[in-house]
Design a protein around this motif. Structure first.
Motif, PDB file in Angstrom:
ATOM      1  N   PRO A  16       0.826  -1.210   0.000  1.00  0.00           N
ATOM      2  CA  PRO A  16       0.000   0.000   0.000  1.00  0.00           C
ATOM      3  C   PRO A  16       0.863   1.264   0.000  1.00  0.00           C
ATOM      4  CG  PRO A  16      -0.851  -1.585   1.585  1.00  0.00           C
ATOM      5  CD  PRO A  16       0.478  -2.111   1.092  1.00  0.00           C
ATOM      6  N   GLY A  17       0.511   2.194  -0.857  1.00  0.00           N
ATOM      7  CA  GLY A  17       1.246   3.448  -0.960  1.00  0.00           C
ATOM      8  C   GLY A  17       2.373   3.430  -1.972  1.00  0.00           C
ATOM      9  N   ALA A  18       2.759   2.241  -2.445  1.00  0.00           N
ATOM     10  CA  ALA A  18       3.824   2.148  -3.454  1.00  0.00           C
ATOM     11  C   ALA A  18       3.273   2.594  -4.804  1.00  0.00           C
ATOM     12  CB  ALA A  18       4.357   0.715  -3.546  1.00  0.00           C
ATOM     13  N   SER A  19       4.151   3.114  -5.648  1.00  0.00           N
ATOM     14  CA  SER A  19       3.734   3.497  -6.989  1.00  0.00           C
ATOM     15  C   SER A  19       4.602   2.769  -8.008  1.00  0.00           C
ATOM     16  CB  SER A  19       3.817   5.011  -7.176  1.00  0.00           C
ATOM     17  OG  SER A  19       5.145   5.446  -7.031  1.00  0.00           O
ATOM     18  N   ARG A  20       4.170   2.801  -9.249  1.00  0.00           N
ATOM     19  CA  ARG A  20       4.892   2.070 -10.294  1.00  0.00           C
ATOM     20  C   ARG A  20       6.196   2.737 -10.672  1.00  0.00           C
ATOM     21  NH1 ARG A  20       2.098  -0.133 -14.979  1.00  0.00           N
ATOM     22  NH2 ARG A  20       3.922  -1.454 -14.912  1.00  0.00           N
ATOM     23  N   GLU A  21       6.316   4.040 -10.436  1.00  0.00           N
ATOM     24  CA  GLU A  21       7.533   4.784 -10.743  1.00  0.00           C
ATOM     25  C   GLU A  21       8.008   5.458  -9.462  1.00  0.00           C
ATOM     26  OE1 GLU A  21       8.666   8.701 -13.325  1.00  0.00           O
ATOM     27  OE2 GLU A  21       7.275   7.288 -14.234  1.00  0.00           O
ATOM     28  N   VAL A  22       9.233   5.125  -9.040  1.00  0.00           N
ATOM     29  CA  VAL A  22       9.766   5.613  -7.766  1.00  0.00           C
ATOM     30  C   VAL A  22      11.161   6.187  -7.988  1.00  0.00           C
ATOM     31  CG1 VAL A  22      10.345   4.979  -5.394  1.00  0.00           C
ATOM     32  CG2 VAL A  22       8.509   3.757  -6.582  1.00  0.00           C
ATOM     33  N   GLN A  23      11.417   7.362  -7.437  1.00  0.00           N
ATOM     34  CA  GLN A  23      12.761   7.927  -7.488  1.00  0.00           C
ATOM     35  C   GLN A  23      13.436   7.722  -6.147  1.00  0.00           C
ATOM     36  OE1 GLN A  23      12.810  11.939  -9.002  1.00  0.00           O
ATOM     37  NE2 GLN A  23      12.742  11.140 -11.071  1.00  0.00           N
ATOM     38  N   VAL A  24      14.676   7.218  -6.198  1.00  0.00           N
ATOM     39  CA  VAL A  24      15.445   6.950  -4.976  1.00  0.00           C
ATOM     40  C   VAL A  24      16.887   7.392  -5.183  1.00  0.00           C
ATOM     41  CG1 VAL A  24      13.996   4.978  -4.325  1.00  0.00           C
ATOM     42  CG2 VAL A  24      16.073   4.589  -5.638  1.00  0.00           C
ATOM     43  N   PRO A  25      17.578   7.743  -4.087  1.00  0.00           N
ATOM     44  CA  PRO A  25      19.006   8.003  -4.195  1.00  0.00           C
ATOM     45  C   PRO A  25      19.753   6.673  -4.132  1.00  0.00           C
ATOM     46  CG  PRO A  25      18.266   8.433  -1.963  1.00  0.00           C
ATOM     47  CD  PRO A  25      17.058   8.032  -2.760  1.00  0.00           C
ATOM     48  N   ALA A  26      20.631   6.406  -5.099  1.00  0.00           N
ATOM     49  CA  ALA A  26      21.358   5.131  -5.094  1.00  0.00           C
ATOM     50  C   ALA A  26      22.525   5.186  -6.065  1.00  0.00           C
ATOM     51  CB  ALA A  26      20.433   3.982  -5.474  1.00  0.00           C
ATOM     52  N   GLY A  27      23.585   4.463  -5.725  1.00  0.00           N
ATOM     53  CA  GLY A  27      24.746   4.328  -6.599  1.00  0.00           C
ATOM     54  C   GLY A  27      24.838   2.962  -7.242  1.00  0.00           C
ATOM     55  N   THR A  28      24.102   1.982  -6.671  1.00  0.00           N
ATOM     56  CA  THR A  28      24.044   0.623  -7.227  1.00  0.00           C
ATOM     57  C   THR A  28      22.597   0.144  -7.201  1.00  0.00           C
ATOM     58  OG1 THR A  28      24.306  -0.544  -5.127  1.00  0.00           O
ATOM     59  CG2 THR A  28      26.342   0.052  -6.306  1.00  0.00           C
ATOM     60  N   VAL A  29      22.332  -0.911  -7.939  1.00  0.00           N
ATOM     61  CA  VAL A  29      20.991  -1.503  -7.927  1.00  0.00           C
ATOM     62  C   VAL A  29      20.624  -1.955  -6.509  1.00  0.00           C
ATOM     63  CG1 VAL A  29      19.623  -3.472  -8.737  1.00  0.00           C
ATOM     64  CG2 VAL A  29      21.000  -2.163 -10.360  1.00  0.00           C
ATOM     65  N   GLY A  30      21.578  -2.584  -5.807  1.00  0.00           N
ATOM     66  CA  GLY A  30      21.313  -3.039  -4.443  1.00  0.00           C
ATOM     67  C   GLY A  30      20.914  -1.898  -3.520  1.00  0.00           C
ATOM     68  N   GLU A  31      21.591  -0.752  -3.628  1.00  0.00           N
ATOM     69  CA  GLU A  31      21.233   0.411  -2.813  1.00  0.00           C
ATOM     70  C   GLU A  31      19.823   0.886  -3.142  1.00  0.00           C
ATOM     71  OE1 GLU A  31      24.222   3.396  -3.443  1.00  0.00           O
ATOM     72  OE2 GLU A  31      25.794   2.168  -2.534  1.00  0.00           O
ATOM     73  N   ALA A  32      19.470   0.862  -4.418  1.00  0.00           N
ATOM     74  CA  ALA A  32      18.122   1.265  -4.830  1.00  0.00           C
ATOM     75  C   ALA A  32      17.076   0.324  -4.239  1.00  0.00           C
ATOM     76  CB  ALA A  32      18.023   1.284  -6.356  1.00  0.00           C
ATOM     77  N   LEU A  33      17.350  -0.974  -4.264  1.00  0.00           N
ATOM     78  CA  LEU A  33      16.397  -1.940  -3.718  1.00  0.00           C
ATOM     79  C   LEU A  33      16.290  -1.814  -2.202  1.00  0.00           C
ATOM     80  CD1 LEU A  33      17.213  -5.095  -5.877  1.00  0.00           C
ATOM     81  CD2 LEU A  33      15.505  -3.303  -6.281  1.00  0.00           C
ATOM     82  N   ARG A  34      17.393  -1.507  -1.532  1.00  0.00           N
ATOM     83  CA  ARG A  34      17.359  -1.288  -0.075  1.00  0.00           C
ATOM     84  C   ARG A  34      16.515  -0.059   0.263  1.00  0.00           C
ATOM     85  NH1 ARG A  34      18.224  -5.697   2.813  1.00  0.00           N
ATOM     86  NH2 ARG A  34      20.206  -6.677   2.328  1.00  0.00           N
ATOM     87  N   GLU A  35      16.610   0.970  -0.568  1.00  0.00           N
ATOM     88  CA  GLU A  35      15.794   2.162  -0.343  1.00  0.00           C
ATOM     89  C   GLU A  35      14.312   1.843  -0.528  1.00  0.00           C
ATOM     90  OE1 GLU A  35      14.494   5.955   0.566  1.00  0.00           O
ATOM     91  OE2 GLU A  35      16.393   4.963   1.024  1.00  0.00           O
ATOM     92  N   LEU A  36      13.981   1.010  -1.514  1.00  0.00           N
ATOM     93  CA  LEU A  36      12.580   0.570  -1.666  1.00  0.00           C
ATOM     94  C   LEU A  36      12.121  -0.147  -0.404  1.00  0.00           C
ATOM     95  CD1 LEU A  36      12.432  -0.869  -5.294  1.00  0.00           C
ATOM     96  CD2 LEU A  36      11.532   1.320  -4.483  1.00  0.00           C
ATOM     97  N   ASP A  37      12.984  -0.996   0.134  1.00  0.00           N
ATOM     98  CA  ASP A  37      12.632  -1.761   1.339  1.00  0.00           C
ATOM     99  C   ASP A  37      12.503  -0.848   2.558  1.00  0.00           C
ATOM    100  OD1 ASP A  37      12.234  -4.562   2.365  1.00  0.00           O
ATOM    101  OD2 ASP A  37      13.812  -3.890   3.728  1.00  0.00           O
TER     102      ASP A  37
END
Length: 90
Positions: A16-37
């Motif tokens: 709930p509250g997630a959207s299909r397009e999300v902007q996050v600060p990240a230098g690697t894919v793993g960092e981006a996924l951690r920010e989603l989490d």
């Protein structure tokens, strides 16, 4: 640096509250996924296994190339999360 992650409808429906397009600060894919989490707890576990490795039913792409948690992200990169296709002979 900010990157954009494009999530499948099937994943967004679980958070709930997630959207299909999300902007996050990240230098690697793993960092981006951690920010989603961080934003939606449990999302990492839907996308990754221990190791970390991307779950076999998930494909990640950056710049049209298959990516993993260690893949570096250039500025303003787009990360596409695509569920693997289903089907086959029985």
């Amino acid at each position: 640096m900010m990157v954009t992650i494009y999530l499948p409808r099937s994943l967004v429906a679980l958070f709930p509250g997630a959207s299909r397009e999300v902007q996050v600060p990240a230098g690697t894919v793993g960092e981006a996924l951690r920010e989603l989490d961080r934003r939606w707890p449990g999302m990492w576990d839907r996308l990754c296994t221990a190791g970390p490795a991307i779950r076999e039913h998930i494909n990640l792409f950056v710049g049209g190339e298959k990516a993993g948690p260690g893949t570096p992200l250039p500025p303003r990169a787009a990360v596409w999360v695509i569920p693997a296709g289903l089907g086959g002979a029985s």
